[in-house]
Write an enzyme that holds these catalytic residues in place. Structure first.
Site, PDB file in Angstrom:
ATOM      1  N   ARG A  65       0.816  -1.212   0.000  1.00  0.00           N
ATOM      2  CA  ARG A  65       0.000   0.000   0.000  1.00  0.00           C
ATOM      3  C   ARG A  65       0.850   1.263   0.000  1.00  0.00           C
ATOM      4  O   ARG A  65       1.701   1.427   0.857  1.00  0.00           O
ATOM      5  CB  ARG A  65      -0.929   0.006   1.218  1.00  0.00           C
ATOM      6  CG  ARG A  65      -1.953  -1.081   1.117  1.00  0.00           C
ATOM      7  CD  ARG A  65      -2.747  -1.297   2.373  1.00  0.00           C
ATOM      8  NE  ARG A  65      -3.752  -2.311   2.102  1.00  0.00           N
ATOM      9  CZ  ARG A  65      -5.008  -2.246   2.530  1.00  0.00           C
ATOM     10  NH1 ARG A  65      -5.400  -1.251   3.289  1.00  0.00           N
ATOM     11  NH2 ARG A  65      -5.858  -3.199   2.208  1.00  0.00           N
ATOM     12  N   SER A 180     -23.157 -13.781  11.579  1.00  0.00           N
ATOM     13  CA  SER A 180     -22.499 -12.656  10.916  1.00  0.00           C
ATOM     14  C   SER A 180     -22.561 -12.814   9.399  1.00  0.00           C
ATOM     15  O   SER A 180     -22.259 -13.889   8.864  1.00  0.00           O
ATOM     16  CB  SER A 180     -21.043 -12.639  11.415  1.00  0.00           C
ATOM     17  OG  SER A 180     -20.276 -11.693  10.731  1.00  0.00           O
ATOM     18  N   SER A 232     -19.546  -1.577   1.399  1.00  0.00           N
ATOM     19  CA  SER A 232     -18.738  -0.473   0.896  1.00  0.00           C
ATOM     20  C   SER A 232     -17.996  -0.779  -0.390  1.00  0.00           C
ATOM     21  O   SER A 232     -17.684   0.135  -1.135  1.00  0.00           O
ATOM     22  CB  SER A 232     -17.740  -0.050   1.962  1.00  0.00           C
ATOM     23  OG  SER A 232     -16.819  -1.079   2.199  1.00  0.00           O
ATOM     24  N   THR A 288     -21.028   6.069  11.334  1.00  0.00           N
ATOM     25  CA  THR A 288     -19.788   6.845  11.464  1.00  0.00           C
ATOM     26  C   THR A 288     -20.083   8.325  11.280  1.00  0.00           C
ATOM     27  O   THR A 288     -21.059   8.694  10.632  1.00  0.00           O
ATOM     28  CB  THR A 288     -18.743   6.405  10.420  1.00  0.00           C
ATOM     29  OG1 THR A 288     -17.525   7.127  10.660  1.00  0.00           O
ATOM     30  CG2 THR A 288     -19.192   6.693   8.996  1.00  0.00           C
ATOM     31  N   LYS A 291     -17.621   9.704   7.390  1.00  0.00           N
ATOM     32  CA  LYS A 291     -17.835   9.560   5.942  1.00  0.00           C
ATOM     33  C   LYS A 291     -18.794  10.665   5.488  1.00  0.00           C
ATOM     34  O   LYS A 291     -18.367  11.807   5.391  1.00  0.00           O
ATOM     35  CB  LYS A 291     -18.237   8.127   5.633  1.00  0.00           C
ATOM     36  CG  LYS A 291     -17.004   7.211   5.843  1.00  0.00           C
ATOM     37  CD  LYS A 291     -17.214   5.727   5.790  1.00  0.00           C
ATOM     38  CE  LYS A 291     -15.895   5.010   6.117  1.00  0.00           C
ATOM     39  NZ  LYS A 291     -16.030   3.576   6.343  1.00  0.00           N
ATOM     40  N   THR A 320     -10.670   5.595  27.017  1.00  0.00           N
ATOM     41  CA  THR A 320     -10.056   6.384  25.952  1.00  0.00           C
ATOM     42  C   THR A 320     -10.601   7.810  26.000  1.00  0.00           C
ATOM     43  O   THR A 320     -11.753   8.038  26.371  1.00  0.00           O
ATOM     44  CB  THR A 320     -10.301   5.714  24.574  1.00  0.00           C
ATOM     45  OG1 THR A 320      -9.517   6.373  23.592  1.00  0.00           O
ATOM     46  CG2 THR A 320     -11.757   5.746  24.167  1.00  0.00           C
ATOM     47  N   THR A 321      -9.752   8.757  25.650  1.00  0.00           N
ATOM     48  CA  THR A 321     -10.138  10.175  25.655  1.00  0.00           C
ATOM     49  C   THR A 321     -11.273  10.418  24.663  1.00  0.00           C
ATOM     50  O   THR A 321     -11.251   9.885  23.556  1.00  0.00           O
ATOM     51  CB  THR A 321      -8.912  11.028  25.283  1.00  0.00           C
ATOM     52  OG1 THR A 321      -7.877  10.754  26.243  1.00  0.00           O
ATOM     53  CG2 THR A 321      -9.234  12.507  25.290  1.00  0.00           C
TER      54      THR A 321
HETATM   55  C1  LIG Z   1     -15.198   2.659   7.290  1.00  0.00           C
HETATM   56  C2  LIG Z   1     -16.061   1.583   7.897  1.00  0.00           C
HETATM   57  C3  LIG Z   1     -16.179   1.445   9.281  1.00  0.00           C
HETATM   58  C4  LIG Z   1     -15.303   2.216  10.217  1.00  0.00           C
HETATM   59  O1  LIG Z   1     -15.713   3.537  10.318  1.00  0.00           O
HETATM   60  P1  LIG Z   1     -14.602   4.641  10.695  1.00  0.00           P
HETATM   61  O2  LIG Z   1     -15.392   5.756  11.261  1.00  0.00           O
HETATM   62  O3  LIG Z   1     -13.897   4.968   9.415  1.00  0.00           O
HETATM   63  O4  LIG Z   1     -13.683   4.021  11.686  1.00  0.00           O
HETATM   64  C5  LIG Z   1     -17.093   0.555   9.787  1.00  0.00           C
HETATM   65  N1  LIG Z   1     -17.859  -0.204   8.981  1.00  0.00           N
HETATM   66  C6  LIG Z   1     -17.747  -0.122   7.638  1.00  0.00           C
HETATM   67  C7  LIG Z   1     -18.618  -0.976   6.784  1.00  0.00           C
HETATM   68  C8  LIG Z   1     -16.829   0.756   7.049  1.00  0.00           C
HETATM   69  O5  LIG Z   1     -16.686   0.802   5.731  1.00  0.00           O
END
Ligand SMILES: *Cc1c(COP(=O)(O)O)cnc(C)c1O
Length: 441
Positions: A65, A180, A232, A288, A291, A320-321
């Site tokens: 990568r 899953s 994704s 999230t 994104k 965690t903070t």
């Molecule tokens: C990117 C992703 C995550 C993680 O989200 P982040 O906020 O980037 O850590 C979780 N699940 C899927 C399907 C993703 O593509």
């Protein structure tokens, strides 16, 4: 899509564990570390050689990568400066997950500036020890409302939210079995693995196979079905209602990752579950803030009791903070904006349709799907990387090659994400350049 199979076999492909090193057991003097010295191997172990060797293997397979060094241009998204060595040039980004450009939305930036000026840079602690800022509280309310749930709980990323929530639920609920989807993301797989709960994998997006897997289980054990809405890498969408029907028939809980759907689908951006009118049927909705909402962070939305349980027992939440207040403020502004505004979603859909039409007309093979993700299928890691390099160097177009283990071997691709801000001229240039690269490489 990080396939269950892909990830398992990645672990499997590591070399077998080395035999225990030969030790030097000559008698030593009365040194306090005598025992430790005696256990040193006679020949030093070359750890560096291991790292270098493994990396060479990746390069040989064409899936080493290389990160593109980018400087995003505020106010000119998706333009960025790309630097390689001493060269630098402006490029157009075609693979961003800032799907609606909210990372540069004026309302988001203003909220972040204000919060930064009011509260300073960081949160200053874990949520429990001085790190709960008023902006976190407001954001959790916004998220609960977005998904029509009683509560929501913030994490430092979507990855952490999946990992911490799934591992905490599956390890603490006595006898819990996780079922899953075979296409689940690495963060879910790792969370389930960490829980050490028994796991069954059902065929991707296949409610009938889910039904078979559930039927094999003792009716009296608690069950948790984990899946995603928009996947994704292939851009396909789960039949959420059917999966909920099957889960309900077996009394199973449901956990839905809406990471690639929140902000983008549903009249208020509540994801595919909102679009399909089934949000209330899911036990947990995970998303999230990094994104479509353009900032960073992750969350779950669920019942009061479930969120309180994860809040109280999840190591990945507790120790965690918390997110910087300005990040929470920006995320809240992005969610609020996309609850009211359809403009960005409509523009994005228009761009996606245009790119698909134009690529089809140019004879470039894309994976057909009902989402905003346009995978151009290459099927070979070396060719995929070479095409991406040529697009960047000769045409000023940045699309990162997607290789194993993110996708299964043989399905290497260029994953294109059309954005509301891509102009007709950008699309023309993308299609012409891809055509040129497709025949040249
Ligand atoms: C990117 C992703 C995550 C993680 O989200 P982040 O906020 O980037 O850590 C979780 N699940 C899927 C399907 C993703 O593509």
């Amino acid at each position: 899509m990080t396939q269950e199979l892909g990830l398992e076999s990645r672990t499997g492909s590591l070399p077998p564990e080395a035999p225990h090193p030969v030790t030097d057991d000559r008698p030593v003097s009365a040194c306090p570390y005598a025992g430790a010295f005696a256990r040193r191997p006679t020949k030093p172990i070359d750890h560096e050689a291991f790292f270098v060797g493994e990396l060479d293997r990746l390069r040989l397979e064409g899936r080493y990568r290389v990160f593109a060094n980018l400087e995003r241009h505020m106010g000119a998204f998706p333009k960025a400066t790309h630097r390689a060595g001493r060269r630098q040039r402006e490029v157009t980004v075609w693979c961003s997950n800032d799907y609606l450009g909210m990372g540069q939305n004026p309302a988001v930036l203003q909220a972040m500036h204000e919060a930064l000026d009011r509260c300073g840079a960081g949160a200053g602690g874990t949520r429990n020890i001085s790190g709960t800022n008023h902006y976190h509280v407001l954001l959790e309310r916004e998220l609960a409302d977005l998904h029509g749930k009683e509560a929501a709980l913030l994490f430092t990323s979507g990855y952490v939210s999946n990992w911490a929530s799934l591992s905490t639920l599956a390890s603490n609920i006595p006898d819990c079995v996780v079922i899953s989807d075979a296409g689940n993301h690495a963060s879910m797989i790792e969370g389930i693995r960490h829980s050490r709960a028994p796991k069954k994998v059902f065929k991707h997006n296949d409610p009938r196979d889910l039904e078979r897997k559930l039927a094999e289980l003792d009716p009296s054990v608690p069950k948790l079905v984990a899946f995603e809405s928009v996947y994704s890498m292939d851009g396909d969408i789960a039949p959420i209602a059917e999966i909920c029907d099957v889960a309900d028939a077996f009394g199973a809980m449901t956990y839905l990752d809406e990471v690639h759907a929140v902000g983008l689908y549903g009249p208020r951006g509540g994801g595919i579950s909102e679009r399909d009118g089934v949000s209330h049927r899911l036990t947990v909705i995970e998303g999230t803030l990094g994104k479509a909402y353009g900032v960073v962070g992750g969350y779950i939305a669920a019942s009061d009791a479930l969120c309180d349980f994860v809040r109280s027992f999840a190591s990945g939440f507790i120790f965690t903070t918390s997110l910087p207040p300005a990040v929470a403020a920006g995320a809240q502004a992005a969610i609020a904006h996309l609850k009211d505004s359809n403009v960005e979603r409509m523009q994005q859909r228009d761009r996606v349709a245009l790119v698909r039409r134009r690529l089809a007309a140019a004879g470039i093979p894309t994976l057909d799907n009902p989402s905003h993700i346009v995978p151009v299928m290459v099927g070979d890691p070396v060719r995929c990387k070479a095409m991406s390099d040529m697009l960047l160097e000769d045409f000023g177009i940045y699309v990162q090659p997607i290789n194993y283990p993110t996708v299964p071997r043989g399905t290497e691709r260029l994953r294109i994400t059309p954005l509301p801000m891509h102009t007709d001229a950008d699309v023309d240039h993308l299609v012409d350049s891809l055509k040129a690269v497709w025949t040249a490489v």
